[in-house]
Enzyme design. Structure first.
Site, PDB file in Angstrom:
ATOM      1  N   HIS A  45      11.872  -9.551  -1.338  1.00  0.00           N
ATOM      2  CA  HIS A  45      11.553 -10.308  -0.224  1.00  0.00           C
ATOM      3  C   HIS A  45      11.183 -11.655  -0.729  1.00  0.00           C
ATOM      4  CE1 HIS A  45       8.825 -11.264   3.066  1.00  0.00           C
ATOM      5  NE2 HIS A  45       8.960  -9.796   3.697  1.00  0.00           N
ATOM      6  N   ARG A  75       1.222  -6.669   2.488  1.00  0.00           N
ATOM      7  CA  ARG A  75       0.170  -7.775   1.825  1.00  0.00           C
ATOM      8  C   ARG A  75      -0.914  -6.792   1.271  1.00  0.00           C
ATOM      9  NH1 ARG A  75       1.702 -11.282   5.479  1.00  0.00           N
ATOM     10  NH2 ARG A  75       1.014 -13.151   5.249  1.00  0.00           N
ATOM     11  N   HIS A 120       6.896  -5.251   0.352  1.00  0.00           N
ATOM     12  CA  HIS A 120       6.404  -6.501   0.469  1.00  0.00           C
ATOM     13  C   HIS A 120       5.058  -6.414   1.279  1.00  0.00           C
ATOM     14  CE1 HIS A 120       6.725  -6.098   4.867  1.00  0.00           C
ATOM     15  NE2 HIS A 120       7.906  -5.179   4.547  1.00  0.00           N
TER      16      HIS A 120
HETATM   17  C1  UD1 Z   1       5.980  -9.984   7.685  1.00  0.00           C
HETATM   18  C2  UD1 Z   1       5.203  -9.338   8.746  1.00  0.00           C
HETATM   19  C3  UD1 Z   1       5.117  -7.877   8.512  1.00  0.00           C
HETATM   20  C4  UD1 Z   1       6.625  -7.502   8.199  1.00  0.00           C
HETATM   21  C5  UD1 Z   1       7.350  -8.261   7.372  1.00  0.00           C
HETATM   22  C6  UD1 Z   1       8.903  -7.963   7.313  1.00  0.00           C
HETATM   23  C7  UD1 Z   1       3.047 -10.327   9.699  1.00  0.00           C
HETATM   24  C8  UD1 Z   1       1.659 -10.561   9.218  1.00  0.00           C
HETATM   25  N1  UD1 Z   1       3.716  -9.753   8.800  1.00  0.00           N
HETATM   26  O1  UD1 Z   1       5.460 -10.087   6.620  1.00  0.00           O
HETATM   27  O2  UD1 Z   1       4.531  -7.129   9.501  1.00  0.00           O
HETATM   28  O3  UD1 Z   1       6.751  -6.075   7.901  1.00  0.00           O
HETATM   29  O4  UD1 Z   1       7.242  -9.761   7.954  1.00  0.00           O
HETATM   30  O5  UD1 Z   1       9.446  -8.442   6.113  1.00  0.00           O
HETATM   31  O6  UD1 Z   1       3.391 -10.672  10.750  1.00  0.00           O
HETATM   32  N2  UD1 Z   1       9.625 -16.395   3.540  1.00  0.00           N
HETATM   33  C9  UD1 Z   1      10.636 -17.050   3.133  1.00  0.00           C
HETATM   34  N3  UD1 Z   1      11.782 -17.073   3.861  1.00  0.00           N
HETATM   35  C10 UD1 Z   1      12.027 -15.788   4.833  1.00  0.00           C
HETATM   36  C11 UD1 Z   1      10.902 -14.958   5.108  1.00  0.00           C
HETATM   37  C12 UD1 Z   1       9.575 -15.116   4.293  1.00  0.00           C
HETATM   38  O7  UD1 Z   1      10.542 -17.923   2.546  1.00  0.00           O
HETATM   39  O8  UD1 Z   1      12.995 -15.792   5.645  1.00  0.00           O
HETATM   40  C13 UD1 Z   1       8.305 -16.491   2.582  1.00  0.00           C
HETATM   41  C14 UD1 Z   1       7.615 -17.582   3.179  1.00  0.00           C
HETATM   42  O9  UD1 Z   1       6.767 -18.222   2.069  1.00  0.00           O
HETATM   43  C15 UD1 Z   1       6.468 -17.090   4.067  1.00  0.00           C
HETATM   44  C16 UD1 Z   1       6.138 -15.938   3.378  1.00  0.00           C
HETATM   45  O10 UD1 Z   1       7.414 -15.492   2.817  1.00  0.00           O
HETATM   46  O11 UD1 Z   1       5.296 -18.093   4.325  1.00  0.00           O
HETATM   47  C17 UD1 Z   1       5.391 -14.830   4.275  1.00  0.00           C
HETATM   48  O12 UD1 Z   1       6.212 -14.561   5.513  1.00  0.00           O
HETATM   49  P1  UD1 Z   1       5.315 -13.898   6.764  1.00  0.00           P
HETATM   50  O13 UD1 Z   1       6.239 -13.606   7.867  1.00  0.00           O
HETATM   51  O14 UD1 Z   1       4.023 -14.630   6.868  1.00  0.00           O
HETATM   52  O15 UD1 Z   1       5.000 -12.419   6.089  1.00  0.00           O
HETATM   53  P2  UD1 Z   1       5.636 -11.282   5.461  1.00  0.00           P
HETATM   54  O16 UD1 Z   1       5.034 -10.820   4.189  1.00  0.00           O
HETATM   55  O17 UD1 Z   1       7.173 -11.484   5.494  1.00  0.00           O
HETATM   56  N1  UDP Z   2      16.564  -4.702   5.268  1.00  0.00           N
HETATM   57  C1  UDP Z   2      17.536  -5.827   5.054  1.00  0.00           C
HETATM   58  N2  UDP Z   2      17.885  -6.206   3.894  1.00  0.00           N
HETATM   59  C2  UDP Z   2      16.920  -6.034   2.820  1.00  0.00           C
HETATM   60  C3  UDP Z   2      15.895  -5.122   3.120  1.00  0.00           C
HETATM   61  C4  UDP Z   2      15.687  -4.607   4.168  1.00  0.00           C
HETATM   62  O1  UDP Z   2      18.387  -5.968   6.013  1.00  0.00           O
HETATM   63  O2  UDP Z   2      17.277  -6.538   1.980  1.00  0.00           O
HETATM   64  C5  UDP Z   2      16.230  -4.015   6.735  1.00  0.00           C
HETATM   65  C6  UDP Z   2      16.256  -2.631   6.415  1.00  0.00           C
HETATM   66  O3  UDP Z   2      17.316  -1.938   6.630  1.00  0.00           O
HETATM   67  C7  UDP Z   2      15.064  -2.347   7.808  1.00  0.00           C
HETATM   68  C8  UDP Z   2      14.228  -3.689   7.730  1.00  0.00           C
HETATM   69  O4  UDP Z   2      15.303  -4.656   7.041  1.00  0.00           O
HETATM   70  O5  UDP Z   2      15.880  -2.309   9.083  1.00  0.00           O
HETATM   71  C9  UDP Z   2      13.091  -3.547   7.204  1.00  0.00           C
HETATM   72  O6  UDP Z   2      12.486  -4.687   7.090  1.00  0.00           O
HETATM   73  P1  UDP Z   2      11.167  -4.999   6.178  1.00  0.00           P
HETATM   74  O7  UDP Z   2      11.041  -3.935   5.048  1.00  0.00           O
HETATM   75  O8  UDP Z   2      11.303  -6.523   5.654  1.00  0.00           O
HETATM   76  O9  UDP Z   2       9.936  -4.976   7.153  1.00  0.00           O
HETATM   77  P2  UDP Z   2       8.972  -3.662   7.979  1.00  0.00           P
HETATM   78  O10 UDP Z   2      10.005  -2.762   8.183  1.00  0.00           O
HETATM   79  O11 UDP Z   2       8.368  -3.155   6.624  1.00  0.00           O
HETATM   80  O12 UDP Z   2       8.309  -4.449   9.045  1.00  0.00           O
END
Ligand code: UD1
Ligand code: UDP
Length: 373
Positions: free
Chosen positions: A245, A214, A212
């Site tokens: 994701h 960026r 996931h």
């Molecule tokens: C964010 C964090 C990243 C973390 C990741 C964990 C920042 C900049 N990034 O990235 O550090 O590793 O979360 O997963 O803080 N969305 C949904 N439903 C959800 C979650 C996300 O629809 O439950 C979609 C939405 O369109 C949202 C987009 O994902 O706008 C991005 O979410 P965002 O939290 O901004 O960035 P992540 O890539 O998830």
């Molecule tokens: N995880 C989860 N469901 C999933 C994928 C990941 O519960 O489908 C858990 C995973 O075990 C870990 C955390 O989510 O504890 C990691 O989250 P993510 O990869 O979104 O973020 P990051 O750790 O890179 O910030």
């Protein structure tokens, strides 16, 4: 009573703060308040359910395909209002997301102390992970208490001028959460939505994928998908399971490029218990996630990290993680090596715990008792 609040917004922050919230609730000397920005919505709610945490305040900020600037601005404004109303003595944040930086700034502007869990992780490259490297560097300079997962993290903080007496090495709270979840799934294997039981129990080997970041959007994800597509053709007896994701920048290309492969199973993000269960069933984990790099060594699973740099060198040193970047050929050869070459595979499977032994939470809570009471 000391008023402490927890602010978090995403799946990994919730997983890593849940054990601390659960433990602190046992101490009536502290009044706890949980505020979620809901930077993530569905993926956050999945974790809140598992740990039975009901937020006191839910800012419900997530917007589809939100931008960094919009989310940051909105989060600072709403958290400022929250801090002014609730007036906590200490705010807990975890990791390096937008929520962490926004909450730290808003708390600082309100002269509230900040405790940072998982402090001191660094790649020393502001473009990777983007924007997290800068979020955590700035947070370290705003925070007052630094709970570092490892000695390397502590030394990173000291080199940046963070006072040594404000740093405590605790291990990572993700291991506390993982051990709790592992215990449950070993006793009571959960359903894994989207995956038939026969697949989980079959001889066929599971390659588990998540991605996931960026900095991998665009070309990076295209390369990853191209590699997975070739691997799926080559290893037809293996299942490649990818809980996608919810970020549209991930879902669009992955669905478009891999949606029609028989042995690639694209499923919805999993709740924590089924995900941990799936990790225990996987032969190899291919990921760009931070948390999974910490969990996999504890489970003795080889992790191929689809990034060029990592802030988690301990797992690479321990031999259970390897950086493979997003180069197609590199990913293909690294996965193939692990499938075909048993001695290569065995080298990466020794279970090790560079991120702690499950006592990070207790160390954090004891430190609060010593510092605040
Ligand atoms: C964010 C964090 C990243 C973390 C990741 C964990 C920042 C900049 N990034 O990235 O550090 O590793 O979360 O997963 O803080 N969305 C949904 N439903 C959800 C979650 C996300 O629809 O439950 C979609 C939405 O369109 C949202 C987009 O994902 O706008 C991005 O979410 P965002 O939290 O901004 O960035 P992540 O890539 O998830
Ligand atoms: N995880 C989860 N469901 C999933 C994928 C990941 O519960 O489908 C858990 C995973 O075990 C870990 C955390 O989510 O504890 C990691 O989250 P993510 O990869 O979104 O973020 P990051 O750790 O890179 O910030």
């Amino acid at each position: 009573m000391k008023k402490i609040c927890f602010v978090f917004g995403t799946r990994p922050e919730a997983i890593k703060l849940a054990p601390v919230i659960i433990e602190l609730r046992k101490h009536p000397e502290f009044e706890l308040n949980v505020c979620v920005t809901a930077q993530h919505r569905e993926m956050l709610d999945q974790v809140l359910d598992v740990f039975d945490i009901k937020p006191d305040v839910d800012l419900n900020l997530m917007k589809p395909d939100q931008t960094l600037s919009n989310l940051t601005a909105e989060a600072i404004l709403r958290l400022d209002e929250y801090f002014k109303n609730y007036k906590p003595e200490l705010v807990f944040v975890q990791g390096d997301t937008t929520t962490v930086l926004a909450a730290s700034l808003a708390a600082f502007y309100n002269k509230i102390k900040i405790a940072h869990v998982e402090a001191g992780l660094r790649t020393f490259d502001k473009s990777a992970p983007f924007p997290e490297e800068i979020n955590r560097v700035l947070t370290s300079h705003i925070a007052d208490l630094h709970f570092a997962p490892t000695e390397i993290a502590k030394s990173n903080l000291i080199k940046e001028g963070v006072p040594e007496k404000s740093i405590l090495v605790t291990g990572n709270t993700v291991i506390d959460a993982l051990l709790y979840a592992k215990d449950i799934v070993c006793k009571n294997p959960p359903e894994v939505p989207g995956i038939k039981k026969e697949i989980l129990n079959a001889e066929k080997q599971i390659i588990l994928i998540t991605g996931h970041r960026r900095e991998n959007f665009g070309e990076g994800f295209e390369n990853i998908c191209a590699a997975l597509s070739e691997l799926a053709d080559e290893f037809r007896d293996n299942y490649f399971i990818y809980p996608l994701h919810l970020n549209p920048n991930v879902r669009k290309p992955v669905n478009a490029l891999l949606g029609n492969k028989k042995n690639i199973l694209l499923i919805e993000p999993l709740s924590y218990l089924p995900f941990v269960y799936l990790m225990t069933k996987a032969k190899i984990i291919l990921t760009d996630s931070g948390g999974i790099q910490e969990e996999a060594p504890s489970l003795g699973k080889p992790v191929l990290v689809m990034r060029d740099v990592t802030e988690r060198p301990e797992a690479v040193e321990a031999g259970t993680a390897k950086l493979v970047g997003t180069n197609k050929l590199n990913i293909i050869s690294s996965v193939s090596d692990l499938i075909n070459n048993n001695s290569e595979y065995q080298k990466m499977t020794s279970a090790s715990n560079p991120y702690g032994d499950g006592y990070a939470t207790i160390k954090i809570v004891n430190s609060l008792i010593n510092n605040l009471l």
